[in-house]
Structures are given as C-alpha cells and as structure tokens.
Design a protein around this motif. Structure first.
Motif, PDB file in Angstrom:
ATOM      1  N   GLY A  47      20.210  -1.487  32.805  1.00 32.94           N
ATOM      2  CA  GLY A  47      19.933  -2.396  31.693  1.00 32.94           C
ATOM      3  C   GLY A  47      21.105  -2.777  30.822  1.00 32.94           C
ATOM      4  N   ILE A  90      17.117   6.891  31.807  1.00 33.08           N
ATOM      5  CA  ILE A  90      18.197   6.530  32.744  1.00 33.08           C
ATOM      6  C   ILE A  90      18.362   7.640  33.788  1.00 33.08           C
ATOM      7  N   GLY A 124      24.633  -0.877  24.343  1.00 31.42           N
ATOM      8  CA  GLY A 124      25.294  -0.507  25.591  1.00 31.42           C
ATOM      9  C   GLY A 124      26.475  -1.441  25.792  1.00 31.42           C
ATOM     10  N   LYS A 158      18.652 -10.469  27.889  1.00 33.78           N
ATOM     11  CA  LYS A 158      18.378  -9.469  28.940  1.00 33.78           C
ATOM     12  C   LYS A 158      18.066 -10.089  30.297  1.00 33.78           C
ATOM     13  N   ALA A 193      16.145  -0.448  17.797  1.00 36.95           N
ATOM     14  CA  ALA A 193      15.984   0.391  18.994  1.00 36.95           C
ATOM     15  C   ALA A 193      16.972  -0.018  20.090  1.00 36.95           C
ATOM     16  N   TYR A 210      21.869   4.058  21.191  1.00 39.29           N
ATOM     17  CA  TYR A 210      22.341   4.664  22.432  1.00 39.29           C
ATOM     18  C   TYR A 210      23.631   5.421  22.129  1.00 39.29           C
ATOM     19  N   LEU A 235      15.767   6.813  25.772  1.00 39.53           N
ATOM     20  CA  LEU A 235      16.516   6.062  26.779  1.00 39.53           C
ATOM     21  C   LEU A 235      17.351   6.960  27.690  1.00 39.53           C
ATOM     22  N   GLY A 270      14.506   1.626  26.994  1.00 37.85           N
ATOM     23  CA  GLY A 270      14.354   2.436  25.781  1.00 37.85           C
ATOM     24  C   GLY A 270      13.499   1.613  24.834  1.00 37.85           C
ATOM     25  N   ALA A 271      14.109   0.576  24.282  1.00 37.12           N
ATOM     26  CA  ALA A 271      13.386  -0.288  23.341  1.00 37.12           C
ATOM     27  C   ALA A 271      12.334  -1.112  24.071  1.00 37.12           C
TER      28      ALA A 271
HETATM   29  C1  LIG Z   1      19.811  -2.006  25.134  1.00 30.23           C
HETATM   30  C2  LIG Z   1      18.733  -1.748  26.149  1.00 30.23           C
HETATM   31  C3  LIG Z   1      19.176  -0.830  27.238  1.00 30.23           C
HETATM   32  C4  LIG Z   1      18.510  -0.681  28.428  1.00 30.23           C
HETATM   33  N1  LIG Z   1      19.183   0.163  29.232  1.00 30.23           N
HETATM   34  C5  LIG Z   1      20.307   0.592  28.610  1.00 30.23           C
HETATM   35  C6  LIG Z   1      21.305   1.457  29.039  1.00 30.23           C
HETATM   36  C7  LIG Z   1      22.352   1.744  28.149  1.00 30.23           C
HETATM   37  C8  LIG Z   1      22.377   1.128  26.860  1.00 30.23           C
HETATM   38  C9  LIG Z   1      21.380   0.255  26.447  1.00 30.23           C
HETATM   39  C10 LIG Z   1      20.337  -0.009  27.331  1.00 30.23           C
HETATM   40  C11 LIG Z   1      17.519  -1.256  25.379  1.00 30.23           C
HETATM   41  N2  LIG Z   1      17.658   0.153  25.053  1.00 30.23           N
HETATM   42  C12 LIG Z   1      16.284  -1.541  26.217  1.00 30.23           C
HETATM   43  O1  LIG Z   1      15.639  -0.654  26.655  1.00 30.23           O
HETATM   44  O2  LIG Z   1      15.991  -2.703  26.435  1.00 30.23           O
END
Ligand SMILES: C[C@@H](c1c[nH]c2ccccc12)[C@H](N)C(=O)O
Length: 418
Positions: free
Chosen positions: A185, A166, A229, A83, A321, A325, A162, A107-108
């Motif tokens: 993300g 967004i 994602g 990340k 987690a 998505y 999530l 999200g996670a």
């Molecule tokens: C994978 C990552 C994530 C963060 N933002 C995202 C947008 C679309 C798909 C996935 C994500 C995860 N859910 C997180 O919050 O870190």
C-alpha cells in the motif's frame, strides 16, 4: 542497496523467488511497457480512475499568503484518494503476470478500499488483511471493501494495526506466490516494491509538472506533500528528482532541466501531539519518522523508523490514520539524508486547522492526511517562494466524525481566524 544505504531486500529466503519474479515483471511491463502494459494502465486510470486530475489555483489561499498556490486534486481520483493509482497498477500487473488472487494490507482502510475497487474492476478475487483495532475504528472502509467484493481478514496479533497487517500479508504471500500477488500500500517493503509503487504514483508529479508550466509558464519554487509511508509524496516529487540509481534519469536526456533540481520539495509528516519520544514506554506521540527516526529494518527494507534503543518498533500516533506508521519509504529516507527533500512536520492541531481552512476558504474538504500539507503552507508560506504546488492526496468525507470530535475536544474555532 537500492537507494544509497536504504532499501534492499531484508526478507526471509522464502520470499526471494517472489521478489525476483516481481522485479522481472516490473522491468518488462512498467519500465519497458511490454505488451502495452503502461498504455492500458493509463487508459484505465483515465476512464475508470478519472485522470488527469486538475491542478487548480487556490484563489483564497493565494490571496491569504500573497503568492500563487496551486492544488493537485488527487482527492478527485475515483475512490477519493491517490491510492487507486498504485492499486490499479499493481492489480493490472498481477493480471499480466498470470496471477489469480490479490492480497493486500490496510491500516486506515484507504489502501484496502482502493485495492478492493481495482480487483472488482479487473475481476480478481481479493483478500485484505486489517488489524482488529483498525477493523473496529474504520467501519465505513470495511463496508466499502466488502461492498466491492473483497474478503476482510481481521489480524489479531500485537496491537492489531497496520504493522501486523503487513507482516500477516507477507506471511500469506510467502506460501501463495504461485497464484497470488501482494499489492503493497505504499513505497515501503523490500525491493522492487518502493520503486514499483513510486512509478505508478509518479503520474501525479508528471501531470503537475506539465500543468504548472502550462498555467504559470515555469516550474514551481516548491512542492508540498504529506508523508505517511510516502506514496503520494514520492508520486508528487519523483518527476522533479533524477532517479537515484537509474542513470537514464540522471542526465539531461530525460528532458530534465537544471531548474528541476532547484524545485524545493517538502515532505510533511505527522507531528501528532508532540515530537518528544518516550523511549521508556516505547511510545511515540507522532509519526515524524524522517525528522526523529533512526536507521533500521522494517517490513523488508532498511529505512528510517521510530524505534527504541533496543530496536523495538514504537507505537506511532497521528490524528490521521493514513499517516500513522512508524516507518517511511526507503527512497524518502535517502532523499532526506542527501538533502534533496526537506522533512518537516505539523502537529494534530495544525492539521485540524488546515482541514477547516481549506473546507471553508476553498470549498474542498481535504483528507486529514492532506491537511498536514496545508498546515505546513500556513506555517511556512514565507519560505516557499512565489509559486507553490500542494498535493491534496485525498478527500476528507471519511474524517468528518473525527474532525468534529477533535474540534470540540480542543475547543478549536470551526473556522480558524487568521
Ligand atoms: C497509508 C496507508 C498504508 C497502507 N499500507 C501502508 C504501508 C506502509 C505505510 C502506509 C500504508 C494507510 N495506512 C491505509 O491503510 O490505507
């Protein structure tokens, strides 16, 4: 659109100025390396992020599958997952653009944590939007974000996960773009986000392609990465795929041998508890979007997604987690549609077994997300050729409680036998 029929900018008019400004910055700083932007990105990812990460031969797995298995160790990036490649790149870009505030969704919690770390490292105020449900079930990550100085804004709307996070972050950005950058993300969202995130994550595949040629003397027969994602997926694959829309990468001059096109690319999605979708209930007990989704617009891009007949976005599910998505990156949808990427999936149980297997056989505790890629290698190793690269996208410390609970619940052998 950006990738064949996929991608595009399906956003309210109010967001267009922000996207145009971002596209110009992407071209100047990321594609043209203006003011040495990419040099500073690489230097900080080396000194702060810990790159390059090793491409390590997995001796026990190679023995088990009777072929060469190499692991790309993104679990060793600072913060414990790939990340940071994207988060640091985007926060640095925000600085070059003269922005003073960072916002992001999570999200996670992994992306939120990586963004909070990058913002602290680059002395930028940071606010993270996180669904109320996720705030309650991902406490350690909430503490990490706050410890790095970020403000965590719980989002109460909808299912509090999530998807809403967004939406809320995009809403904030539409009215604060003057001084704020939105660090998205994954390789999702309106153009240029999917390319921007991909190009920061592409360090994974660029290093792996060089390392495998050094260690094994040739390109791999297949590359395997988990897909939520799709950011670690596109980051690992991009070096082996000519850029769909950018002629610079399509011809030989990019040093791309014809062999690159022979490298099989497997995107492993979360099969959850079953691939059967209950259209009535609007419930998908999986997140296998590439395999079972249909075309639709989500978060500003035309892509594949899990939706009911009326176009309602479905609740997805996964034991991990980070893969949970209902959408997926538009470029991955395009590459799956054109057959360059093979979308596959493994269910929760195969992922849990992958988690235990790597921990026990190789001494590496992988993230539950990455465990899906390992689960696929266990199931399909005979079809992967003699030389296989698997991206271990993150570390599994965050998942220990979940895994122990789930293992007991399913009465799984802690160390799966053959
Ligand atoms: C994978 C990552 C994530 C963060 N933002 C995202 C947008 C679309 C798909 C996935 C994500 C995860 N859910 C997180 O919050 O870190």
């Amino acid at each position: 659109a950006t990738f064949g029929d996929y991608g595009g900018q399906y956003v309210p008019e109010a967001l267009m100025p922000a996207l145009q400004e971002l596209e110009e910055a992407y071209e100047r700083y990321v594609l043209e390396n203006e003011d040495g932007f990419m040099d500073e990105f690489r230097e900080r990812m080396r000194d702060f992020g810990g790159r390059p990460t090793p491409l390590q031969r997995a001796d026990r797995l190679s023995e088990r599958y009777d072929r060469e298995i190499y692991l790309k160790r993104e679990d060793l990036v600072h913060g414990g997952a790939h990340k940071l490649n994207n988060a640091l790149g985007q926060v640095l870009l925000a600085k070059y653009m003269g922005k003073e505030r960072i916002i992001a969704e999570t999200g996670a919690g992994q992306h939120g944590t990586a963004t909070a770390m990058a913002a602290a490292h680059l002395d930028m105020p940071c606010e993270i939007y996180m669904g109320r449900t996720d705030v309650n079930r991902q406490r350690p990550n909430v503490y990490r974000m706050r410890m790095n100085g970020a403000e965590v804004n719980p989002v109460e709307a909808g299912s509090g996960t999530l998807k809403e996070a967004i939406n809320e972050t995009m809403r904030d950005w539409a009215t604060t773009v003057e001084n704020t950058h939105y660090v998205i993300g994954s390789v999702v969202g309106p153009h240029p986000f999917p390319k921007l995130v991909r190009d920061f994550q592409a360090v994974i595949g660029r290093e792996a392609r060089e390392q495998i040629r050094e260690k094994a003397g040739r390109l791999p027969d297949s590359v395997v990465a988990c897909a939520g994602g799709g950011s670690n997926t596109m980051g690992t694959f991009h070096e082996f795929v000519p850029d769909c829309a950018d002629p610079r990468f399509a011809n030989e001059s990019s040093g791309r041998s014809p062999r690159d096109d022979d490298v099989a690319l497997y995107a492993v999605e979360a099969g959850g508890s079953s691939l059967e979708i209950d259209a009535e209930e609007g419930l998908a007990p999986n997140s296998a979007t590439l395999s079972t989704g249909t075309d639709g617009v989500l978060h500003g891009a035309m892509t594949k997604l899990l939706q009911s007949e009326e176009g309602q976005i479905m609740e997805s599910h996964s034991v991990s987690a980070g893969l949970d998505y209902a959408g997926v990156g538009p470029e991955l949808s395009y590459l799956a549609e054109t057959g360059r990427v093979t979308p596959v999936s493994v269910d929760d149980e195969a992922a849990l077994n992958g988690f235990h297997r790597l921990s026990r056989l190789e001494g590496i505790i992988p993230a539950l997300e990455s465990s899906h890629a390992l689960g696929y290698v266990e199931e399909a190793h005979d079809e992967l050729g003699d030389l296989v690269v698997v991206n271990v996208s993150g570390r599994g410390d965050k998942d220990l409680e979940t895994v122990l609970e789930e293992t007991e619940k399913r009465d799984l052998e802690a160390a799966p036998e053959v």
